[in-house]
Design an enzyme around this catalytic site. Sequence first.
Site, PDB file in Angstrom:
ATOM      1  CG  ASP A  75      -0.188   0.228   2.530  1.00 35.82           C
ATOM      2  OD1 ASP A  75       1.061   0.266   2.525  1.00 35.82           O
ATOM      3  OD2 ASP A  75      -0.862   0.373   3.567  1.00 35.82           O
ATOM      4  CG  ASP A 107      -3.311   2.684   5.188  1.00 38.52           C
ATOM      5  OD1 ASP A 107      -4.477   2.417   4.829  1.00 38.52           O
ATOM      6  OD2 ASP A 107      -2.532   1.844   5.650  1.00 38.52           O
ATOM      7  CG  ASP A 118       1.585   3.066   4.741  1.00 44.16           C
ATOM      8  OD1 ASP A 118       0.481   2.675   5.129  1.00 44.16           O
ATOM      9  OD2 ASP A 118       2.494   2.293   4.351  1.00 44.16           O
TER      10      ASP A 118
HETATM   11  N1  CTP Z   1       0.025   1.079  11.167  1.00 39.48           N
HETATM   12  C1  CTP Z   1      -0.677   1.613  12.213  1.00 39.48           C
HETATM   13  N2  CTP Z   1      -2.002   1.389  12.344  1.00 39.48           N
HETATM   14  C2  CTP Z   1      -2.665   0.647  11.433  1.00 39.48           C
HETATM   15  C3  CTP Z   1      -1.981   0.086  10.352  1.00 39.48           C
HETATM   16  C4  CTP Z   1      -0.616   0.329  10.246  1.00 39.48           C
HETATM   17  O1  CTP Z   1      -0.087   2.303  13.031  1.00 39.48           O
HETATM   18  N3  CTP Z   1      -3.956   0.421  11.590  1.00 39.48           N
HETATM   19  C5  CTP Z   1       1.451   1.315  11.054  1.00 39.48           C
HETATM   20  C6  CTP Z   1       2.224   0.040  11.251  1.00 39.48           C
HETATM   21  O2  CTP Z   1       2.609  -0.119  12.594  1.00 39.48           O
HETATM   22  C7  CTP Z   1       3.403   0.215  10.381  1.00 39.48           C
HETATM   23  C8  CTP Z   1       3.002   1.274   9.356  1.00 39.48           C
HETATM   24  O3  CTP Z   1       1.746   1.756   9.769  1.00 39.48           O
HETATM   25  O4  CTP Z   1       4.471   0.712  11.130  1.00 39.48           O
HETATM   26  C9  CTP Z   1       2.956   0.728   7.982  1.00 39.48           C
HETATM   27  O5  CTP Z   1       2.086  -0.385   7.933  1.00 39.48           O
HETATM   28  P1  CTP Z   1       1.819  -1.207   6.613  1.00 39.48           P
HETATM   29  O6  CTP Z   1       1.406  -0.320   5.503  1.00 39.48           O
HETATM   30  O7  CTP Z   1       0.874  -2.295   6.982  1.00 39.48           O
HETATM   31  O8  CTP Z   1       3.206  -1.920   6.349  1.00 39.48           O
HETATM   32  P2  CTP Z   1       4.501  -1.446   5.544  1.00 39.48           P
HETATM   33  O9  CTP Z   1       5.630  -1.586   6.478  1.00 39.48           O
HETATM   34  O10 CTP Z   1       4.297  -0.125   4.912  1.00 39.48           O
HETATM   35  O11 CTP Z   1       4.656  -2.575   4.472  1.00 39.48           O
HETATM   36  P3  CTP Z   1       4.075  -2.553   2.958  1.00 39.48           P
HETATM   37  O12 CTP Z   1       5.201  -2.027   2.147  1.00 39.48           O
HETATM   38  O13 CTP Z   1       3.753  -3.958   2.633  1.00 39.48           O
HETATM   39  O14 CTP Z   1       2.885  -1.674   2.944  1.00 39.48           O
HETATM   40 MN    MN Z   2       2.595   0.278   3.792  1.00 41.71          MN
HETATM   41 MN    MN Z   3      -0.491   0.824   5.503  1.00 43.38          MN
END
Ligand code: CTP
Ligand code: MN
Ligand code: MN
Length: 511
Positions: A333, A435, A335
């Site tokens: 995703d 997100d 962020d």
């Molecule tokens: N996070 C959070 N609350 C959520 C979802 C995620 O605080 N409801 C935080 C997680 O703790 C993480 C960060 O957002 O540190 C990123 O989460 P995520 O997008 O799930 O993982 P990534 O590390 O970005 O991996 P990817 O590249 O697969 O997206």
């Molecule tokens: Mn992510």
């Molecule tokens: Mn995320």
Amino acid sequence: MMLQIPVKKKHQHQPETTLPANPEDHASFSDVVLCLVEKRMGASRKAFLTSLARRKGFCVEGANSERVTHVVSEGNSGDEVVEWMKRNGSRSVGAAGSGPALLDLSWFTESMSAGQPVEIEPRHCLGVTVHTETLEDRCQVAAYACQRRTPLAHKNQLLVEALETVAEEALFCGSEARNLAFSRAASVVKSLPWTVTGVIEIHSLPCIGEHSRKIIQEVLEDGASAEVENIRQSERYQTMKHFIKIFGVGVKTAGRWYQEGLRTISDLQVHHAKLNSAQQAGLLHYRDLNTPVKRSEAEVIVQVVQKAVDQLLPGASVTLTGGFRRGKPSGHDVDLLITHPTEGQEVGLLSKVICWLDSQGFLLYHSTHRNTFQTFDDPELSVTTATMDHFDRCFSIFCLNYSHKSIKRDSSDREFACEGKGSGDACDWKAVRVDLVVTPNSQFSFALLGWTGSKNFERELRRFSKYEKKMMLNSHTLYHTEKKMFLSAASEEEIFQHLGLDFIPPEERNA
Ligand code: CTP
Ligand code: MN
Ligand code: MN
């Protein structure tokens, strides 16, 4: 003729003697440079042997000389010689196989008798425990992931994958504790700067319990762990993996579906009524959402959101966090963190941004949440902070349009690009999970640290804060539970400082 070598005196406590001058032009064997180990030999015997060797045309130097080729000792093990050499300033004696030859006195006496260096035979050599030196150095692995540097590329793929599989299976079984234990073990292995080849190398590493050790040993010895392979092949594990890849589906829902006998995505489509709106969107865009998001795509989305923000609240900023900030080339995703330098200006911004994006056709799905600060483990703290400000977040699915952008969809993506799209659709767009988080400026550093991840790193930061520092950390603030005060921070560096931690840059938080 036998050499007359005086018997060594016992209990010598003299300091290391300085060797007399040894002009190289007197030496006959210029490619052989001896060093005599004073430990157990004693200073006077060493002095005697040194002058004997020099008379015979050998060059003798101190332990700190980099020219030393032959280290001669009497009554020491190879490990003791390595230790002594290091203590006496040697930089060339290291792991086994490197540096000068470590020899018993027998090589020396035979060489003196022969009047020249004799060939080194196995019986002359002192054995050094493999890895002795490097293991000691390597075992300096800190207990918490937030005290370690974990770059993206690590050297133990098979081991990490095995441990992460068992961690995931524990989660599927509802065992949070086992999940944490295996995730921590995987995280420690990820941080190692070398490839583990023997189980002895993990002996004194932190967070690696008996079960993890057994799995590591199996993978090292047999190339795979029977337990891990069984998990991977189990119908339950495979089905759960499949289901949780659907946006909006967590372990609980996936487990319930499995219990109900559902196994495939088609099974779910038949049971369409059971899906909430997030899951319906997740299913509709299943393939797009399980196609990695590339950095170039993430950057286009940053630009789109920045454009929205510029129109709605000039001066507000959009920051890419999550895995991309840690240097990942792709992710599941995007962020994004939004803030404004003037505290309070950001209030109400998220709903306006969502409205704007929706009106422009950028949103396929969105769901906003008010963050009410209930994320602390400690109920006392939740009460204390309930009156604090809170920020908003939105879990969305973006429609990334390729037709007007400088980026292209990969041809390999094309074949499944049309799923969830109208039949006349040119497949020039892709569904991407985004997100969005809006934070007041005073909480920005905490939100940045909290949303940069990795999840393991964040978990460990909170655990470290709580158990080592009596502080509670979340994505809003840092609270000292004994002093009963909040600690402010204008940067991530300041948060690390409050916690007494060395700053770990985002690229090294891939725990
Ligand atoms: N996070 C959070 N609350 C959520 C979802 C995620 O605080 N409801 C935080 C997680 O703790 C993480 C960060 O957002 O540190 C990123 O989460 P995520 O997008 O799930 O993982 P990534 O590390 O970005 O991996 P990817 O590249 O697969 O997206
Ligand atoms: Mn992510
Ligand atoms: Mn995320």
